[in-house]
Design a protein around this motif. Structure first.
Motif, PDB file in Angstrom:
ATOM      1  N   ALA A  81       0.797  -1.234   0.000  1.00 40.43           N
ATOM      2  CA  ALA A  81       0.000   0.000   0.000  1.00 40.43           C
ATOM      3  C   ALA A  81       0.830   1.286   0.000  1.00 40.43           C
ATOM      4  CB  ALA A  81      -0.977  -0.016   1.182  1.00 40.43           C
ATOM      5  N   SER A  85       1.957   2.501  -7.068  1.00 37.68           N
ATOM      6  CA  SER A  85       1.227   3.600  -7.701  1.00 37.68           C
ATOM      7  C   SER A  85       0.639   3.080  -9.005  1.00 37.68           C
ATOM      8  CB  SER A  85       2.171   4.770  -7.981  1.00 37.68           C
ATOM      9  OG  SER A  85       3.102   4.411  -8.988  1.00 37.68           O
ATOM     10  N   ASP A  86       0.028   3.980  -9.770  1.00 39.57           N
ATOM     11  CA  ASP A  86      -0.592   3.540 -11.011  1.00 39.57           C
ATOM     12  C   ASP A  86       0.421   3.189 -12.100  1.00 39.57           C
ATOM     13  OD1 ASP A  86       0.254   6.065 -11.657  1.00 39.57           O
ATOM     14  OD2 ASP A  86      -1.747   6.875 -12.062  1.00 39.57           O
ATOM     15  N   PRO A 107      -3.577   2.207  -3.317  1.00 38.80           N
ATOM     16  CA  PRO A 107      -3.941   3.544  -3.781  1.00 38.80           C
ATOM     17  C   PRO A 107      -4.888   3.512  -4.980  1.00 38.80           C
ATOM     18  CG  PRO A 107      -1.601   3.427  -3.323  1.00 38.80           C
ATOM     19  CD  PRO A 107      -2.117   2.033  -3.215  1.00 38.80           C
ATOM     20  N   ASP A 108      -5.703   4.546  -5.063  1.00 34.97           N
ATOM     21  CA  ASP A 108      -6.683   4.634  -6.141  1.00 34.97           C
ATOM     22  C   ASP A 108      -5.990   4.626  -7.491  1.00 34.97           C
ATOM     23  OD1 ASP A 108      -9.264   4.838  -7.170  1.00 34.97           O
ATOM     24  OD2 ASP A 108      -9.073   7.015  -7.380  1.00 34.97           O
TER      25      ASP A 108
END
Length: 269
Positions: A81, A85-86, A107-108
């Motif tokens: 978490a 990242s993306d 993360p979103d």
């Protein structure tokens, strides 16, 4: 160059590493995490791939393949978490765990692809079934297909079908092993030495699978071709039906589907 980290180097994780290397990936494109130092050293020696920790994997690899047991997922997600990242693609090989679990914990916008492989991955004959999470795009699925094609066949399904897939192909090899075991025992009962019975049944299984795969003929047609009127095969089929083997298989696969659903629900928020 896409760098891949396998998080969890058990049998499936090791099989994937081996398959990727056999498929042309260079050791420097790969890395893995392993909590047991002795096991990590053994794999590095065998494959030339370095062992790293989770933060290093997230920092250096674009693709993070999560290959731990479902009950071990929470500490892995806790480690991931803060560091993903993306730019990372999460590929989950954990039976029963939905992409929504990763999307809640990470993360979103981190893309997740769910995969149900099976153990023939260790001989390059896996059946891997993939589904896209909310943030996964076509290019992510294409990349996962490319990676997994080095260890077998790959198909796409909607994630809603993944629990059924787990029951059919994820657990499927165990059903065949169970049947082969019973047939070998039958050969011994009939007076055939174990080593001969094993060879007879295993090669029969290999040949039957090849006939289905290569001819594309429906298994009913292939079975009927072996089943002569008043012959030995129809007598055996009658006994299988009398003992409810077909119904038992249906019930067993339903039970496996239900258990896969339970594994997912155990991690619901």
């Amino acid at each position: 160059m896409t760098t891949i980290a396998v998080l969890g180097a058990g049998k499936i994780g090791e099989a994937l590493l081996s398959g990727l290397l056999s498929g042309g990936r260079r050791p420097e494109e790969l890395m893995f995490t392993e909590r047991y130092e002795e096991r990590a050293a053994e794999l590095t020696k065998q494959y030339g791939v370095r062992a790293v920790d989770v933060p290093t994997a997230a920092a250096e690899a674009e693709v993070l393949v999560v290959a731990v047991k479902p009950q071990d997922i929470d500490p892995v997600l806790d480690e991931l978490a803060p560091v993903v990242s993306d730019r990372n693609l999460i590929v989950s090989l954990c039976a029963g765990l939905p992409t929504g679990l990763y999307e809640r914990k990470l993360p979103d916008s981190v893309p997740v692809v769910r995969v149900m492989p099976n153990t023939p991955m260790v001989v390059g004959k896996a059946m891997s079934v993939i589904s896209a999470g909310k943030h996964a795009r076509a290019q992510h699925l294409e990349l996962v297909e490319e990676l997994l094609s080095s260890v077998g066949e790959v198909v796409r399904v909607p994630e809603a079908q993944q629990d059924a897939v787990t029951a059919l192909s994820g657990s499927g090899p165990a059903y065949f092993f169970y049947l082969v075991e019973a047939m070998i025992d039958a050969g011994i009962l009939l007076g055939i030495p174990r080593n001969v019975a094993e060879k007879l049944i295993i090669q029969s299984a290999v040949g039957a699978a090849a006939m289905m795969a290569e001819t594309g003929t429906h298994p009913v047609i292939l079975r009927e071709a072996v089943t002569s009127p008043a012959g030995t095969t129809i007598m055996a089929i009658r006994e299988l039906e009398r003992h409810g083997v077909r119904a038992a298989l249906l019930a067993a696969i339903e039970a496996a589907r239900d258990r896969s659903q339970e594994l997912g629900k155990a991690h619901e928020a």
